[in-house]
Design a protein around this motif. Structure first.
Motif, PDB file in Angstrom:
ATOM      1  N   SER A  35       0.812  -1.206   0.000  1.00  0.00           N
ATOM      2  CA  SER A  35       0.000   0.000   0.000  1.00  0.00           C
ATOM      3  C   SER A  35       0.848   1.260   0.000  1.00  0.00           C
ATOM      4  CB  SER A  35      -0.927   0.007   1.220  1.00  0.00           C
ATOM      5  OG  SER A  35      -0.168  -0.031   2.410  1.00  0.00           O
ATOM      6  N   ALA A  36       2.187   1.117   0.106  1.00  0.00           N
ATOM      7  CA  ALA A  36       3.059   2.288   0.030  1.00  0.00           C
ATOM      8  C   ALA A  36       2.926   2.995  -1.302  1.00  0.00           C
ATOM      9  CB  ALA A  36       4.514   1.861   0.260  1.00  0.00           C
ATOM     10  N   THR A  37       2.379   2.307  -2.295  1.00  0.00           N
ATOM     11  CA  THR A  37       2.178   2.942  -3.592  1.00  0.00           C
ATOM     12  C   THR A  37       1.281   4.165  -3.442  1.00  0.00           C
ATOM     13  OG1 THR A  37       2.362   0.805  -4.671  1.00  0.00           O
ATOM     14  CG2 THR A  37       1.382   2.571  -5.942  1.00  0.00           C
ATOM     15  N   TYR A  38       0.195   4.037  -2.707  1.00  0.00           N
ATOM     16  CA  TYR A  38      -0.699   5.165  -2.477  1.00  0.00           C
ATOM     17  C   TYR A  38       0.002   6.243  -1.659  1.00  0.00           C
ATOM     18  CZ  TYR A  38      -4.566   2.232  -4.102  1.00  0.00           C
ATOM     19  OH  TYR A  38      -5.401   1.449  -4.858  1.00  0.00           O
ATOM     20  N   ARG A  39       0.738   5.820  -0.624  1.00  0.00           N
ATOM     21  CA  ARG A  39       1.435   6.799   0.208  1.00  0.00           C
ATOM     22  C   ARG A  39       2.475   7.556  -0.595  1.00  0.00           C
ATOM     23  NH1 ARG A  39       1.423   2.457   3.993  1.00  0.00           N
ATOM     24  NH2 ARG A  39       3.622   2.069   3.572  1.00  0.00           N
ATOM     25  N   THR A  40       3.169   6.839  -1.487  1.00  0.00           N
ATOM     26  CA  THR A  40       4.179   7.502  -2.308  1.00  0.00           C
ATOM     27  C   THR A  40       3.551   8.551  -3.207  1.00  0.00           C
ATOM     28  OG1 THR A  40       5.537   5.500  -2.300  1.00  0.00           O
ATOM     29  CG2 THR A  40       5.997   7.122  -4.006  1.00  0.00           C
ATOM     30  N   LEU A  41       2.399   8.239  -3.782  1.00  0.00           N
ATOM     31  CA  LEU A  41       1.718   9.219  -4.635  1.00  0.00           C
ATOM     32  C   LEU A  41       1.333  10.461  -3.836  1.00  0.00           C
ATOM     33  CD1 LEU A  41      -0.660   7.056  -6.859  1.00  0.00           C
ATOM     34  CD2 LEU A  41       1.350   8.323  -7.589  1.00  0.00           C
ATOM     35  N   LEU A  42       0.781  10.255  -2.644  1.00  0.00           N
ATOM     36  CA  LEU A  42       0.326  11.380  -1.843  1.00  0.00           C
ATOM     37  C   LEU A  42       1.483  12.172  -1.248  1.00  0.00           C
ATOM     38  CD1 LEU A  42      -2.751   9.786  -0.050  1.00  0.00           C
ATOM     39  CD2 LEU A  42      -2.746  11.416  -1.940  1.00  0.00           C
ATOM     40  N   ARG A  43       2.677  11.585  -1.245  1.00  0.00           N
ATOM     41  CA  ARG A  43       3.859  12.320  -0.789  1.00  0.00           C
ATOM     42  C   ARG A  43       4.480  13.149  -1.896  1.00  0.00           C
ATOM     43  NH1 ARG A  43       6.504   7.299   2.632  1.00  0.00           N
ATOM     44  NH2 ARG A  43       5.211   7.527   4.509  1.00  0.00           N
ATOM     45  N   THR A  44       3.988  13.005  -3.110  1.00  0.00           N
ATOM     46  CA  THR A  44       4.449  13.861  -4.190  1.00  0.00           C
ATOM     47  C   THR A  44       4.124  15.307  -3.834  1.00  0.00           C
ATOM     48  OG1 THR A  44       4.000  12.099  -5.785  1.00  0.00           O
ATOM     49  CG2 THR A  44       4.294  14.317  -6.662  1.00  0.00           C
ATOM     50  N   PRO A  45       5.069  16.231  -3.983  1.00  0.00           N
ATOM     51  CA  PRO A  45       4.815  17.620  -3.570  1.00  0.00           C
ATOM     52  C   PRO A  45       3.508  18.176  -4.128  1.00  0.00           C
ATOM     53  CG  PRO A  45       7.120  17.346  -4.163  1.00  0.00           C
ATOM     54  CD  PRO A  45       6.439  16.046  -4.499  1.00  0.00           C
ATOM     55  N   GLY A  46       2.626  18.589  -3.251  1.00  0.00           N
ATOM     56  CA  GLY A  46       1.362  19.202  -3.632  1.00  0.00           C
ATOM     57  C   GLY A  46       0.226  18.233  -3.869  1.00  0.00           C
ATOM     58  N   ALA A  47       0.501  16.935  -3.974  1.00  0.00           N
ATOM     59  CA  ALA A  47      -0.536  15.969  -4.337  1.00  0.00           C
ATOM     60  C   ALA A  47      -1.576  15.813  -3.234  1.00  0.00           C
ATOM     61  CB  ALA A  47       0.083  14.621  -4.682  1.00  0.00           C
ATOM     62  N   ALA A  48      -1.121  15.640  -1.989  1.00  0.00           N
ATOM     63  CA  ALA A  48      -2.068  15.420  -0.895  1.00  0.00           C
ATOM     64  C   ALA A  48      -2.997  16.612  -0.728  1.00  0.00           C
ATOM     65  CB  ALA A  48      -1.301  15.150   0.399  1.00  0.00           C
ATOM     66  N   ALA A  49      -2.478  17.822  -0.931  1.00  0.00           N
ATOM     67  CA  ALA A  49      -3.292  19.025  -0.732  1.00  0.00           C
ATOM     68  C   ALA A  49      -4.444  19.083  -1.722  1.00  0.00           C
ATOM     69  CB  ALA A  49      -2.413  20.273  -0.857  1.00  0.00           C
ATOM     70  N   PHE A  50      -4.170  18.886  -3.016  1.00  0.00           N
ATOM     71  CA  PHE A  50      -5.273  18.974  -3.978  1.00  0.00           C
ATOM     72  C   PHE A  50      -6.185  17.762  -3.901  1.00  0.00           C
ATOM     73  CE2 PHE A  50      -2.428  16.771  -7.128  1.00  0.00           C
ATOM     74  CZ  PHE A  50      -3.305  15.817  -7.603  1.00  0.00           C
ATOM     75  N   PHE A  51      -5.649  16.593  -3.557  1.00  0.00           N
ATOM     76  CA  PHE A  51      -6.482  15.403  -3.482  1.00  0.00           C
ATOM     77  C   PHE A  51      -7.471  15.503  -2.317  1.00  0.00           C
ATOM     78  CE2 PHE A  51      -7.209  11.179  -1.620  1.00  0.00           C
ATOM     79  CZ  PHE A  51      -7.855  10.564  -2.671  1.00  0.00           C
ATOM     80  N   LEU A  52      -7.000  15.913  -1.150  1.00  0.00           N
ATOM     81  CA  LEU A  52      -7.864  15.969   0.026  1.00  0.00           C
ATOM     82  C   LEU A  52      -8.896  17.083  -0.084  1.00  0.00           C
ATOM     83  CD1 LEU A  52      -5.238  15.277   2.831  1.00  0.00           C
ATOM     84  CD2 LEU A  52      -6.916  13.695   1.877  1.00  0.00           C
ATOM     85  N   THR A  53      -8.509  18.236  -0.628  1.00  0.00           N
ATOM     86  CA  THR A  53      -9.487  19.310  -0.784  1.00  0.00           C
ATOM     87  C   THR A  53     -10.551  18.931  -1.809  1.00  0.00           C
ATOM     88  OG1 THR A  53      -7.959  20.373  -2.352  1.00  0.00           O
ATOM     89  CG2 THR A  53      -7.926  21.152  -0.074  1.00  0.00           C
ATOM     90  N   ALA A  54     -10.144  18.236  -2.881  1.00  0.00           N
ATOM     91  CA  ALA A  54     -11.130  17.756  -3.842  1.00  0.00           C
ATOM     92  C   ALA A  54     -12.052  16.722  -3.208  1.00  0.00           C
ATOM     93  CB  ALA A  54     -10.429  17.161  -5.056  1.00  0.00           C
ATOM     94  N   ALA A  55     -11.514  15.898  -2.304  1.00  0.00           N
ATOM     95  CA  ALA A  55     -12.334  14.892  -1.632  1.00  0.00           C
ATOM     96  C   ALA A  55     -13.427  15.543  -0.795  1.00  0.00           C
ATOM     97  CB  ALA A  55     -11.456  13.996  -0.762  1.00  0.00           C
TER      98      ALA A  55
END
Length: 426
Positions: free
Chosen positions: A3-23
């Motif tokens: 499952s680190a694949t998902y964590r790695t994606l969300l650790r991409t600079p800026g990814a977690a911010a736009f993903f969570l706000t869109a959620a």
């Protein structure tokens, strides 16, 4: 893969911010239609009026969504999204006023149309950001990113309707619509504020040439797929409810849908963990064939428990198919019109669901739940045929046009995620 694949994606600079706000915004979008049902019915005590206003909202969203996406591709997410969100807030306020004043049904329907026409397509915008972020040698992570998007959508449509139903049943029908609008506007504005990960805007000439990628056979077939899966969703909603009523267990409908959703969440999660060797078009052929075969088992179900087992199988087949639609759309459409591409797929699915609800309703009235299952099975079989015949002519080889990098407009901010270099001719 872990499952680190998902964590790695969300650790991409800026990814977690736009993903969570869109959620956050997605939960509000998932609440909007059902919130309107509670709002209008609470004032008029008429499900007919509630259905009319909600239907107007859904049709307007399907028709206006691609046009709003076109403006976003033209001006950029950070410039076009805030005015659209303000227009959505004003539309919701207008509808609330019309309902509170006891306006005629046609006027309330017009208010519902305004609400639907201004709903932002946050799922398409988020998918476009993943496409811009995962370029070049990172493009292999796109299927996992789209699986994450699918999981977010599924969770939104689990949490949103449950939340708005709880609020409505508690005697506050207007509060659900207000909360939905707040989540959409706040989540959308926070999403738009993440300008570093926004896809670059292309020049006018490039956008004009790029629109041709939306008219190519490969993309047209993807639209057909989404129309068919919308029919499948719409037919299943009606026929499963009818099945539960026919077997004297109307309360079983909600657990059946919940079982299917949970099965889909698990399947989507597992699918995104693995890097599949087969090409996306081959996976789509296998997935749609599995859904078609699983749908045949619907006719063998003799009880709600038996139907639940079948819905576990069919529910598990849907999320990988939706992920593959996004993967194939990303490779078939030019980046300059990618938001429009994803939005057209969403609109096709919504149109199919709306049409199927009416058609399968008549089929259920005349033939019972098997009539609705027949409509769902036909839709699944149509997808399987489309995916299995002439695959190479429609999906591949990948259009070179789709892989070209867009030209950065003069004065557009540059960040570490923007690729530089010369662009090959179109």
């Amino acid at each position: 893969m872990s499952s680190a694949t998902y964590r790695t994606l969300l650790r991409t600079p800026g990814a977690a911010a736009f993903f969570l706000t869109a959620a956050v915004g997605r939960v509000g979008i998932a609440m909007t239609s059902l919130g309107i049902v509670w709002l209008v019915h609470g004032q008029t005590d008429s499900y007919a009026d509630a259905g009319l206003v909600t239907g107007g909202c859904a049709v307007a969203e399907a028709l206006a969504g691609p046009q709003l996406a076109r403006l976003i591709d033209r001006f950029g997410q950070t410039r076009a999204l805030p005015p659209a969100l303000l227009a959505h807030a004003a539309s919701v306020a207008t509808l609330l006023t019309l309902v509170a004043d006891g306006s005629p049904s046609w006027l309330m329907t017009a208010g519902g149309v305004l609400v639907g026409a201004t709903v932002p397509q946050l799922s398409a915008l988020s998918a476009a950001r993943w496409s811009a972020l995962l370029r070049g040698d990172r493009a292999a992570g796109l299927p996992t990113a789209f699986a994450l998007e699918s999981l977010s959508n599924a969770l939104g449509y689990l949490v949103g309707p449950a939340l708005v139903s709880t609020i409505g049943a508690g005697g506050h029908p207007a509060l659900g619509t207000v909360l939905a609008a707040v989540l959409v506007v706040v989540g959308g504005l926070a999403f738009a504020a993440q300008y570093r990960t926004a896809p670059p805007v292309c020049a006018f000439a490039e956008r004009t040439r790029a629109r041709g990628s939306l008219l190519r056979p490969g993309f047209a077939v993807l639209v057909g797929h989404n129309l068919a899966i919308g029919v499948y969703f719409g037919a299943m909603q009606v026929s499963v409810t009818a099945f539960a009523v026919e077997h004297g267990a109307p309360d079983a409908a909600a657990p059946l849908f919940a079982v299917s959703s949970c099965s889909g969440l698990l399947a989507g999660w597992v699918y995104g963990l693995r890097r599949w060797r087969a090409e996306a078009r081959v996976q789509l052929a296998a997935g749609t064939a599995g859904l078609a075969l699983g749908s045949l088992l619907l006719f063998a179900a003799g009880s709600p428990l038996g139907l639940g087992f079948v819905m576990v199988l069919t529910g598990a087949a849907v999320p990988p198919i939706l992920v593959l639609f996004s993967v194939l759309a990303e490779s078939a459409a030019h980046r300059a019109v990618l938001t429009q591409a994803f939005t057209w797929l969403n609109s096709a699915s919504a149109a199919g669901a709306a049409g199927a609800a009416a058609v399968s309703g008549r089929a259920v009235d005349s033939s019972g739940a098997p009539g609705g299952f027949a409509a769902a099975t036909t839709a699944a079989a149509t997808m399987a045929v489309l995916a299995a015949t002439g695959i190479r002519a429609r999906y591949g080889p990948k259009q070179q046009l789709a892989r070209h990098e867009p030209t950065r407009l003069q004065g557009q901010p540059r960040d570490e995620n923007t690729m530089t270099g010369s662009r090959p001719p179109i």
